[in-house]
Design a protein around this motif. Structure first.
Motif: not given
Length: 214
Positions: A12-13, A16, A20
């Motif tokens: 998930d990190e 994300r 970006r």
């Protein structure tokens, strides 16, 4: 970012960070002097990335991460070898990473070379290059067979890349009892993803072990 994250939290990190990067809004996190000093004597990376050496696949940029966040292993065509397996085992056993991302990409030169090398009357490649791309050839042959083509010239390179991505993960699990055991114990997840050069998006195709949301 939690150093000892679960496989799901780690993916998930990274997702994300990739979002970006795609949006053109990177944070460039954890790249300051304090972070450099913090890492001088130890590292606790969030994940390991095994990817192609292509100059356009700069892992820390693609996932908008910082110093010490990714343990990166790369070679042309992300081909499994003893040194790659050893490096990934080190990441799992010593650094205790919860996630391995195997990252291929479109327009891969190694995939293209594997396709070209299997065509009729193809020129002989230098020995070291041939040994590097040889593990990709089975994927070429499979795609060629399934498409009913007499020659590899017309095979879909992106499909070959996805097949090779799957083969790479299967070979890693077959070659390493350590990695396989970590997956079975739920300590490690593996994501096979393909990076789209124009869009900047890392698209997951295969997941192994703990269910990693794609």
């Amino acid at each position: 970012m939690t150093p000892r994250a679960t496989p799901q939290e780690a993916w998930d990190e990274l997702r994300r960070g990739n979002a970006r990067f795609v949006a053109g809004e990177p944070l460039y996190p954890r790249q300051d002097v304090e972070r450099r000093h913090e890492l001088a004597h130890a590292q606790t990376p969030l994940a390991t990335l095994f990817g192609c050496s292509d100059s356009r696949l700069a892992a820390e940029l693609i996932f908008d991460t910082g110093l010490g966040d990714l343990f990166v292993v790369r070679n042309a065509g992300q081909v499994i070898s003893d040194s790659v397996v050893g490096s990934l085992e080190y990441a799992v056993a010593v650094l205790q990473v919860p996630l391995i991302v195997v990252l291929g990409h479109d327009s891969c030169g190694a995939v293209r070379a594997a396709i070209d090398s299997t065509q009729f009357e193809s020129p002989e490649l230098p020995a070291h290059i041939w040994r590097l791309i040889a593990p990709i050839v089975p994927a070429v042959r499979r795609v060629q067979r399934e498409a009913g083509l007499p020659d590899a010239a017309g095979v879909d390179a992106e499909r070959v890349g996805r097949e090779h991505l799957h083969d790479t993960i299967a070979e890693l699990l077959h070659s390493s009892e350590l990695v396989s055991a970590a997956v079975e114990d739920g300590r490690l997840g593996i994501v096979g993803a393909n990076y789209r050069l124009a869009e900047g998006t890392a698209i997951p195709h295969f997941t192994v072990g703990v269910a990693v949301d794609a």
